[in-house]
Design a protein around this motif. Structure first.
Motif, PDB file in Angstrom:
ATOM      1  N   ASP A 296       3.701  12.788   5.722  1.00 18.58           N
ATOM      2  CA  ASP A 296       3.064  12.399   4.469  1.00 18.58           C
ATOM      3  C   ASP A 296       3.184  13.525   3.436  1.00 18.58           C
ATOM      4  OD1 ASP A 296       2.267  10.130   5.848  1.00 18.58           O
ATOM      5  OD2 ASP A 296       0.289  10.964   6.354  1.00 18.58           O
ATOM      6  N   HIS A 297       3.164  13.131   2.166  1.00 18.16           N
ATOM      7  CA  HIS A 297       3.174  14.077   1.047  1.00 18.16           C
ATOM      8  C   HIS A 297       4.395  15.004   1.106  1.00 18.16           C
ATOM      9  CE1 HIS A 297      -0.908  12.988  -0.283  1.00 18.16           C
ATOM     10  NE2 HIS A 297      -1.181  12.875   1.011  1.00 18.16           N
TER      11      HIS A 297
ATOM     12  N   GLN B 119       2.317   6.994  -6.809  1.00 20.06           N
ATOM     13  CA  GLN B 119       1.351   8.061  -7.101  1.00 20.06           C
ATOM     14  C   GLN B 119       1.973   9.433  -6.858  1.00 20.06           C
ATOM     15  OE1 GLN B 119      -2.062   7.473  -8.205  1.00 20.06           O
ATOM     16  NE2 GLN B 119      -1.633   9.591  -8.796  1.00 20.06           N
TER      17      GLN B 119
ATOM     18  N   THR C  41       1.482   4.378  -2.906  1.00 26.88           N
ATOM     19  CA  THR C  41       1.329   5.823  -2.657  1.00 26.88           C
ATOM     20  C   THR C  41       2.580   6.564  -3.109  1.00 26.88           C
ATOM     21  OG1 THR C  41       2.232   5.904  -0.362  1.00 26.88           O
ATOM     22  CG2 THR C  41      -0.110   5.336  -0.614  1.00 26.88           C
TER      23      THR C  41
ATOM     24  N   ARG D  47       0.843  -1.211   0.000  1.00 28.39           N
ATOM     25  CA  ARG D  47       0.000   0.000   0.000  1.00 28.39           C
ATOM     26  C   ARG D  47       0.874   1.254   0.000  1.00 28.39           C
ATOM     27  NH1 ARG D  47      -1.932   4.024   2.880  1.00 28.39           N
ATOM     28  NH2 ARG D  47      -0.627   3.521   4.677  1.00 28.39           N
TER      29      ARG D  47
ATOM     30  N   GLU E  59       3.532   8.222   4.026  1.00 32.24           N
ATOM     31  CA  GLU E  59       3.051   7.824   2.700  1.00 32.24           C
ATOM     32  C   GLU E  59       3.162   8.977   1.704  1.00 32.24           C
ATOM     33  OE1 GLU E  59      -1.718   8.434   3.467  1.00 32.24           O
ATOM     34  OE2 GLU E  59      -0.791   6.542   4.097  1.00 32.24           O
ATOM     35  N   TYR E  60       2.992   8.647   0.417  1.00 34.09           N
ATOM     36  CA  TYR E  60       3.086   9.624  -0.682  1.00 34.09           C
ATOM     37  C   TYR E  60       4.406  10.393  -0.623  1.00 34.09           C
ATOM     38  CZ  TYR E  60      -1.850   8.636  -1.454  1.00 34.09           C
ATOM     39  OH  TYR E  60      -3.054   8.000  -1.706  1.00 34.09           O
TER      40      TYR E  60
END
Length: 306
Positions: free
Chosen positions: A218-219, A132, A129, A125, A198-199
């Motif tokens: 994240d991001h 992406q 990310t 998972r 994530e990301y």
């Protein structure tokens, strides 16, 4: 040089190099057991890639039952290989006094390998990310396949996310072998102990360094040459370096541009932008923009340089 002299030279140096030196004895584990295999650890990463990205690193299967069969075969092979390599790595464990017999070592290794297998859905998972994030951050990426096949960040993050889980399970040596394999190939150096959300995206990537105690939200996006490092080291009363938090905390939605160095246990607040070619050694508030002074433009006078 005659053959006799060659043979004497060989025999003399074989005899010298066969003797265990004081340094060798001090640096080797006390237990006499096989050491981890770098090649088999590389194969472990390859198997994980075929499980997580089966259509990219294995023959594409549209039938889910056939796909399931191949993933099952790879997972069984992964469990066997990983158990063996963890068992070999456990001799480097400083906190494994209770694990003494060969049977105990392999039982513990199998437990840890099974724990890792249970983490594969979450690792998958997270990696998707990352794909992406990289696709969204790079207008030069025409499709997801190019990101998965070609981008160094996906190769690096696959190694890192495998290694980080093994690091969380307190598996010795193996996590660092895994991340250093990616470091050698891509020039991106991420310690398996770093915590990355994530990301996560790294554009280009060459020369990026992320230290052991970094916490990244994240991001977050980094560009080439970024260093998330330590500013200084602390020592105990005997002069030994202390392994304490010493690397930055990067909150959500932060972008760090090329060749920036963020050093020490500082926090870069969420939604901040850190410009290129600067040093940051103090906390940065959320929604900040940190950049160097504008360049001074001047004309050449009479052919003179700067």
């Amino acid at each position: 040089m005659d053959k006799k002299t060659n043979n004497e030279t060989l025999l003399k140096n074989v005899a010298l190099l066969s003797k265990l030196t004081e340094q060798e004895v001090r640096m080797m584990p006390a237990v006499e057991a096989p050491l981890p295999s770098v090649e088999q650890v590389k194969e472990i990463v390859r198997l994980v890639k075929t499980i997580i990205f089966p259509d990219y690193f294995n023959k594409r299967q549209s039938d889910e039952s056939i796909r399931s069969y191949y993933i099952g075969v790879h997972m069984e092979e992964l469990l066997t290989l990983l158990t063996k390599q963890i068992a070999h790595g456990l001799q480097f464990c400083d906190d494994c006094e209770a694990i003494k017999t060969k049977a105990q070592v392999y039982a513990e290794a199998e437990r840890l390998a099974t724990e890792f297998i249970n983490a594969l859905p979450e690792i998958k998972r997270l990696l998707y990310t990352d794909v992406q994030a990289m696709f969204d951050n790079d207008p030069a990426a025409p499709n997801y396949g190019e990101v998965i096949f070609c981008y160094p960040v996906i190769n690096t993050m696959t190694h890192y996310r495998i290694a980080h889980k093994l690091h969380e399970l307190k598996v010795p040596v193996i996590p660092r072998i895994i991340t250093e394999q990616a470091h050698s190939k891509t020039g991106i150096d991420i310690h398996p102990g770093a915590q990355i959300g994530e990301y996560f995206a790294i554009d280009h990537g060459t020369g990026v360094v992320i230290g052991e105690t970094c916490i990244i939200g994240d991001h977050v996006t980094l560009y080439q040459g970024v260093t998330l490092g330590a500013k200084s080291f602390k020592y105990d009363e005997n002069g030994n370096m202390l392994n304490i938090p010493r690397h930055p905390i990067i909150e959500d939605f932060v972008t760090v541009y090329s060749n920036a160095s963020i050093l020490g246990r500082i926090t870069i607040g969420h939604h901040s932008i850190i410009g290129g070619n600067i040093w940051v050694t103090n906390d940065v508030s959320p929604y900040s923009r940190v950049q160097q002074s504008k360049a001074v433009t001047s004309d050449f006078d009479g052919g003179l340089g700067i």
